[in-house]
Motif scaffolding. Structure first.
Motif, PDB file in Angstrom:
ATOM      1  N   GLY B 166      -1.878  54.421   7.758  1.00 18.31           N
ATOM      2  CA  GLY B 166      -1.438  53.354   8.647  1.00 18.31           C
ATOM      3  C   GLY B 166      -2.618  52.662   9.316  1.00 18.31           C
ATOM      4  O   GLY B 166      -2.704  51.426   9.340  1.00 18.31           O
ATOM      5  N   LEU B 167      -3.560  53.459   9.835  1.00 20.90           N
ATOM      6  CA  LEU B 167      -4.727  52.875  10.517  1.00 20.90           C
ATOM      7  C   LEU B 167      -5.571  52.072   9.539  1.00 20.90           C
ATOM      8  O   LEU B 167      -6.017  50.962   9.843  1.00 20.90           O
ATOM      9  CB  LEU B 167      -5.580  53.988  11.139  1.00 20.90           C
ATOM     10  CG  LEU B 167      -4.948  54.741  12.311  1.00 20.90           C
ATOM     11  CD1 LEU B 167      -5.847  55.884  12.757  1.00 20.90           C
ATOM     12  CD2 LEU B 167      -4.689  53.808  13.468  1.00 20.90           C
ATOM     13  N   MET B 168      -5.787  52.639   8.323  1.00 22.80           N
ATOM     14  CA  MET B 168      -6.598  51.926   7.333  1.00 22.80           C
ATOM     15  C   MET B 168      -5.895  50.629   6.921  1.00 22.80           C
ATOM     16  O   MET B 168      -6.529  49.591   6.727  1.00 22.80           O
ATOM     17  CB  MET B 168      -6.843  52.803   6.097  1.00 22.80           C
ATOM     18  CG  MET B 168      -7.688  54.034   6.357  1.00 22.80           C
ATOM     19  SD  MET B 168      -9.309  53.680   7.063  1.00 22.80           S
ATOM     20  CE  MET B 168      -9.156  54.364   8.690  1.00 22.80           C
ATOM     21  N   GLY B 169      -4.564  50.696   6.803  1.00 20.04           N
ATOM     22  CA  GLY B 169      -3.796  49.494   6.482  1.00 20.04           C
ATOM     23  C   GLY B 169      -3.990  48.427   7.537  1.00 20.04           C
ATOM     24  O   GLY B 169      -4.170  47.242   7.225  1.00 20.04           O
ATOM     25  N   LEU B 170      -3.988  48.822   8.807  1.00 17.85           N
ATOM     26  CA  LEU B 170      -4.193  47.860   9.892  1.00 17.85           C
ATOM     27  C   LEU B 170      -5.579  47.239   9.803  1.00 17.85           C
ATOM     28  O   LEU B 170      -5.750  46.034   9.991  1.00 17.85           O
ATOM     29  CB  LEU B 170      -4.020  48.553  11.250  1.00 17.85           C
ATOM     30  CG  LEU B 170      -2.588  48.711  11.754  1.00 17.85           C
ATOM     31  CD1 LEU B 170      -2.557  49.507  13.042  1.00 17.85           C
ATOM     32  CD2 LEU B 170      -1.945  47.347  11.971  1.00 17.85           C
ATOM     33  N   ILE B 171      -6.604  48.082   9.516  1.00 18.36           N
ATOM     34  CA  ILE B 171      -7.972  47.545   9.420  1.00 18.36           C
ATOM     35  C   ILE B 171      -8.050  46.514   8.302  1.00 18.36           C
ATOM     36  O   ILE B 171      -8.575  45.410   8.484  1.00 18.36           O
ATOM     37  CB  ILE B 171      -8.988  48.688   9.153  1.00 18.36           C
ATOM     38  CG1 ILE B 171      -9.104  49.584  10.371  1.00 18.36           C
ATOM     39  CG2 ILE B 171     -10.345  48.113   8.780  1.00 18.36           C
ATOM     40  CD1 ILE B 171     -10.074  50.724  10.205  1.00 18.36           C
ATOM     41  N   VAL B 172      -7.489  46.860   7.126  1.00 23.89           N
ATOM     42  CA  VAL B 172      -7.661  45.993   5.963  1.00 23.89           C
ATOM     43  C   VAL B 172      -6.728  44.779   6.026  1.00 23.89           C
ATOM     44  O   VAL B 172      -7.168  43.628   5.977  1.00 23.89           O
ATOM     45  CB  VAL B 172      -7.422  46.786   4.658  1.00 23.89           C
ATOM     46  CG1 VAL B 172      -7.481  45.852   3.452  1.00 23.89           C
ATOM     47  CG2 VAL B 172      -8.454  47.894   4.525  1.00 23.89           C
ATOM     48  N   PHE B 173      -5.422  45.032   6.159  1.00 23.38           N
ATOM     49  CA  PHE B 173      -4.465  43.935   5.972  1.00 23.38           C
ATOM     50  C   PHE B 173      -4.218  43.125   7.244  1.00 23.38           C
ATOM     51  O   PHE B 173      -3.772  41.998   7.174  1.00 23.38           O
ATOM     52  CB  PHE B 173      -3.136  44.478   5.444  1.00 23.38           C
ATOM     53  CG  PHE B 173      -3.262  45.103   4.093  1.00 23.38           C
ATOM     54  CD1 PHE B 173      -3.531  44.315   2.983  1.00 23.38           C
ATOM     55  CD2 PHE B 173      -3.138  46.473   3.922  1.00 23.38           C
ATOM     56  CE1 PHE B 173      -3.671  44.881   1.725  1.00 23.38           C
ATOM     57  CE2 PHE B 173      -3.272  47.038   2.675  1.00 23.38           C
ATOM     58  CZ  PHE B 173      -3.546  46.250   1.582  1.00 23.38           C
ATOM     59  N   TYR B 174      -4.499  43.713   8.399  1.00 17.14           N
ATOM     60  CA  TYR B 174      -4.280  42.970   9.637  1.00 17.14           C
ATOM     61  C   TYR B 174      -5.602  42.408  10.164  1.00 17.14           C
ATOM     62  O   TYR B 174      -5.762  41.191  10.306  1.00 17.14           O
ATOM     63  CB  TYR B 174      -3.619  43.870  10.682  1.00 17.14           C
ATOM     64  CG  TYR B 174      -3.565  43.284  12.062  1.00 17.14           C
ATOM     65  CD1 TYR B 174      -2.822  42.126  12.316  1.00 17.14           C
ATOM     66  CD2 TYR B 174      -4.266  43.859  13.115  1.00 17.14           C
ATOM     67  CE1 TYR B 174      -2.774  41.582  13.580  1.00 17.14           C
ATOM     68  CE2 TYR B 174      -4.218  43.323  14.383  1.00 17.14           C
ATOM     69  CZ  TYR B 174      -3.484  42.173  14.613  1.00 17.14           C
ATOM     70  OH  TYR B 174      -3.445  41.621  15.854  1.00 17.14           O
ATOM     71  N   ALA B 175      -6.573  43.290  10.403  1.00 14.78           N
ATOM     72  CA  ALA B 175      -7.812  42.836  11.034  1.00 14.78           C
ATOM     73  C   ALA B 175      -8.673  42.013  10.091  1.00 14.78           C
ATOM     74  O   ALA B 175      -9.217  40.985  10.480  1.00 14.78           O
ATOM     75  CB  ALA B 175      -8.594  44.040  11.547  1.00 14.78           C
ATOM     76  N   ALA B 176      -8.795  42.449   8.824  1.00 17.69           N
ATOM     77  CA  ALA B 176      -9.706  41.754   7.920  1.00 17.69           C
ATOM     78  C   ALA B 176      -9.023  40.605   7.183  1.00 17.69           C
ATOM     79  O   ALA B 176      -9.558  39.507   7.114  1.00 17.69           O
ATOM     80  CB  ALA B 176     -10.299  42.754   6.924  1.00 17.69           C
ATOM     81  N   LEU B 177      -7.848  40.844   6.633  1.00 22.76           N
ATOM     82  CA  LEU B 177      -7.241  39.842   5.758  1.00 22.76           C
ATOM     83  C   LEU B 177      -6.198  38.973   6.455  1.00 22.76           C
ATOM     84  O   LEU B 177      -5.831  37.920   5.933  1.00 22.76           O
ATOM     85  CB  LEU B 177      -6.586  40.535   4.547  1.00 22.76           C
ATOM     86  CG  LEU B 177      -7.525  41.310   3.635  1.00 22.76           C
ATOM     87  CD1 LEU B 177      -6.759  42.118   2.615  1.00 22.76           C
ATOM     88  CD2 LEU B 177      -8.473  40.350   2.923  1.00 22.76           C
ATOM     89  N   HIS B 178      -5.702  39.409   7.607  1.00 30.78           N
ATOM     90  CA  HIS B 178      -4.659  38.671   8.340  1.00 30.78           C
ATOM     91  C   HIS B 178      -3.410  38.426   7.507  1.00 30.78           C
ATOM     92  O   HIS B 178      -2.767  37.397   7.627  1.00 30.78           O
ATOM     93  CB  HIS B 178      -5.194  37.309   8.864  1.00 30.78           C
ATOM     94  CG  HIS B 178      -6.377  37.466   9.760  1.00 30.78           C
ATOM     95  ND1 HIS B 178      -6.294  38.009  11.013  1.00 30.78           N
ATOM     96  CD2 HIS B 178      -7.676  37.157   9.567  1.00 30.78           C
ATOM     97  CE1 HIS B 178      -7.495  38.023  11.558  1.00 30.78           C
ATOM     98  NE2 HIS B 178      -8.358  37.517  10.703  1.00 30.78           N
ATOM     99  N   TRP B 179      -3.080  39.353   6.612  1.00 32.95           N
ATOM    100  CA  TRP B 179      -1.891  39.168   5.783  1.00 32.95           C
ATOM    101  C   TRP B 179      -0.613  39.552   6.518  1.00 32.95           C
ATOM    102  O   TRP B 179       0.452  39.051   6.216  1.00 32.95           O
ATOM    103  CB  TRP B 179      -1.998  40.025   4.512  1.00 32.95           C
ATOM    104  CG  TRP B 179      -2.940  39.449   3.504  1.00 32.95           C
ATOM    105  CD1 TRP B 179      -3.661  38.308   3.623  1.00 32.95           C
ATOM    106  CD2 TRP B 179      -3.246  39.991   2.228  1.00 32.95           C
ATOM    107  NE1 TRP B 179      -4.412  38.099   2.503  1.00 32.95           N
ATOM    108  CE2 TRP B 179      -4.176  39.132   1.619  1.00 32.95           C
ATOM    109  CE3 TRP B 179      -2.836  41.132   1.532  1.00 32.95           C
ATOM    110  CZ2 TRP B 179      -4.689  39.364   0.360  1.00 32.95           C
ATOM    111  CZ3 TRP B 179      -3.350  41.376   0.280  1.00 32.95           C
ATOM    112  CH2 TRP B 179      -4.271  40.493  -0.310  1.00 32.95           C
TER     113      TRP B 179
END
Lengths: 298, 352
Positions: B166-179
């Protein structure tokens, strides 16, 4: 579980101890051919060595704070970077493997005897003892183990010891069920009847004859549940109910790294990788054990 | 009307009797398990290392105050009687007040429960839609590259700590990619904008005709549901593969192929038909596992559901709320077990 192999290993007239060794040997021969299982076993052995040697290998003191070098990205000096207090993440990971393996071993040491004794008693005595004990086992098996463990830790208070107790409290039923099944197959064999005719007490028969024969299957079953134990322990640590900061425990490290993770991913990422590798290795061993015990399925 | 029952009605009566007899065994054992659950939770509330009476009166109180409070809390009665009082209250939905919110625990739980159901149901749909076809594909291509790849993907789903995913998903898809949307069920500026009808934010926003809020809710739902769905894909896929392998190695499959049926027909019309009942059981179990997963995932995503309510109560040692949430989750588990047992007996003629 292991009896199918026993029949192939030697004639039934051999003493049970010899059969036991033969069973283990032939079992190892099957296990050895499983590549991924051996890989998992190798990784777990390396982890155990790293955990024992952590004070010698770790480049830094895992508790040494250094406010001049906080949140440094991974580099040659700090393989996994530093955390918000300037502690070396790699060193903390090494020390964390000690906590994780300690929890796994403690849970196994608690759970195996409890499950074994309950299961063997149920299987050996039968009747209402069996009914009552197995009903309790069924109840525990039907309940959500993580939620129960969390509830018990909340009641007992957070900490590593209480986390171990709570996990053990929810992990014994499958072992008891297996020990019962094993005992049922052993109970009616001739050598047990012979021991009974010599006048051996139930206590003696259970501990001198039945329990040793159940051990290999129990050890296998305990190994199968180790990955789940690791994940539960990490989850407890993450929620702040397991090992407490500043102790180096992987779940706890993720939970503290979470506060800074958006800009400093390595603090939360590496402990998770460590958990993943460890539980994956135990799962690989578990799969290989299952295949070795039941060659029909691939 | 003739007095002789028509064969049709007789058959239906027989069918209903079959259903009743199929359901009675599981219902009885689940009832026993429910009593066991109540005992375990009661015990959970009584192993507190601190004296709950002392916690309220403080250590300055004299003996008479202490005894009065103990009497009011029912702690002077024998343990058995205390248990029956607890069980009676629990069955009426009386769990006392939560320390965190000050509300009745039961109304709190009703408030947060739909959010968890929304999350877990989305996840089980993802898990079933991915896990079943992947499991079948792995079994059909046993030992080939596809099987190995799927095995690794599924083992990872089994082994990765879900909160970390979940945390890694937030880093990648929310913080970095804004998907995707970040934490919470909905963006802050959309909070409390639609009237609560069902409690499911996606449905409520559609009922209110707010498509923008609907898409906002979806963008918040995708990541936590996807990660939970991945872990149940791993479980469902593994089980499907093993069930299919059991079928594909049987002689009727060879016979059907020899008869000239296509591979596809044999796989879906013969082998898969035979594992549907087993799969229903697996889906029920997977849903139970998801409820456990939500405890950790809701904490990661600040999802306002039962799991987060439970963890918040855990952290401050609010035993009223902890015991009630454990009872609710445990009861759902037992209910799912019951449903899968009964379905198994009704749908699988061999168990009759």
């Amino acid at each position: 579980m292991l009896h199918g192999i026993a029949e192939k290993a030697g004639p039934a007239t051999l003493p049970p101890e010899v059969l036991q060794t033969a069973r283990l040997l032939s079992f190892w021969r099957v296990f050895r051919t499983d590549l991924s299982g051996m890989l998992g076993l190798g990784v777990v052995c390396v982890l155990a060595i790293l955990a024992v040697l952590a004070p010698l290998i770790a480049p830094y003191d895992p508790y040494l704070q250094s406010l001049t070098s906080t949140l440094l990205p991974p580099s040659a000096a700090h393989f996994a970077g530093t955390d918000e207090l300037g502690r070396d993440v790699f060193s903390r990971l090494l020390y964390g493997s000690r906590t994780t393996l300690l929890i796994v071993v403690s849970v196994s040491v608690l759970v195996a005897p409890i499950g074994l004794i309950i299961g063997v008693c149920a299987g050996y005595f039968g009747g209402w003892v069996d009914k009552v004990l197995m009903r309790i086992v069924d109840i525990f098996l039907a309940l959500p183990s993580l939620v129960l463990a969390l509830g018990f830790v909340a009641a007992l208070g957070a900490g590593t010891e209480n986390a171990v107790l709570a996990i053990a409290l929810t992990a014994w039923p499958p072992i008891a069920r297996l020990a019962r099944a094993e005992t049922l197959t052993i109970r009616n064999s001739d050598f047990i009847a012979a021991a009974r005719m010599y006048g051996a007490s139930s206590f003696r028969i259970i501990f001198a004859h039945v329990v040793p024969l159940c051990m290999p299957s129990i050890i296998v079953r305990v190994t199968l549940s180790m990955a789940a134990v690791i994940l539960t322990a990490a989850g407890l640590g993450f929620l702040g109910l397991g090992a407490q900061p500043p102790s180096a425990e992987w779940g706890t490290m993720i939970s503290t790294g979470r506060k800074v993770m958006i800009d400093h991913w390595w603090v939360a990422a590496f402990p998770g990788v460590a958990i993943l590798i460890t539980s994956l290795s135990f799962n690989l061993i578990g799969d290989a054990l299952r295949d070795a015990l039941d060659p029909r399925k691939g | 009307m003739s007095a002789i029952p028509s064969p049709h009605r007789d058959q239906r009566g027989q069918h209903l009797r079959d259903l009743a007899s199929a359901a009675s065994g599981p219902i009885l054992s689940i009832a026993v398990a429910f009593i066991g659950l109540l005992i375990i939770i009661f015990f959970m509330g009584r192993i507190l290392p601190i004296d709950p009476v002392l916690l309220i009166v403080g250590d300055q109180a004299d003996a008479s105050t202490y005894q009065q409070v103990a009497r009011e809390m029912g702690y002077d009665k024998p343990l058995i009687q205390q248990f029956f009082i607890y069980a009676g209250d629990a069955l009426q939905g009386d769990f006392g007040r939560a320390r965190l919110t000050g509300n009745l625990v039961w109304s709190d739980i009703l408030q947060v429960f739909p959010a968890t159901v929304e999350l877990a149901t989305t996840a089980i749909v993802i898990g079933a839609l991915l896990g079943i076809p992947l499991g079948v594909a792995a079994a059909v291509n046993r030992g080939k590259a596809l099987d190995h790849i799927l095995r690794i993907v599924m083992l990872m789903g089994h082994s990765a700590p879900i909160f970390w995913l979940g945390l890694m998903g937030l880093i990648v898809f929310y913080a970095a990619l804004h998907w995707v949307g970040g934490s919470g069920q909905i963006s802050l500026y959309n909070m409390d904008m639609v009237p609560r009808v069902t409690g499911f934010i996606t449905i409520d926003s559609l009922l209110a005709g707010e498509t923008e809020i609907f898409w906002d809710a979806i963008s918040h739902l995708v990541l936590p549901a996807g990660i939970l769905g991945y872990s149940s894909t791993a479980f469902i896929g593994r089980m499907t593969r093993s069930f299919m392998l059991d079928q594909l190695t049987q002689e009727y499959v060879t016979a059907a192929r020899v008869k000239g049926l296509s591979r596809r027909q044999v796989i879906w019309n013969h082998a898969f038909r035979n594992i549907r009942v087993q799969l229903l059981t697996v889906l029920a179990l997977a849903y139970g596992g998801l409820l456990e997963g939500t405890v950790l995932i809701e904490s990661v995503f600040a999802w306002p559901g039962l799991g987060q309510y439970f963890t918040n109560a855990l952290l401050i040692g609010d035993m009223n709320a902890v015991m009630a949430a454990t009872l609710v989750i445990g009861s759902i588990f037992l209910g799912l077990n019951l449903v899968s047992d009964i379905l198994y007996k009704i749908l699988d003629p061999r168990t009759r």
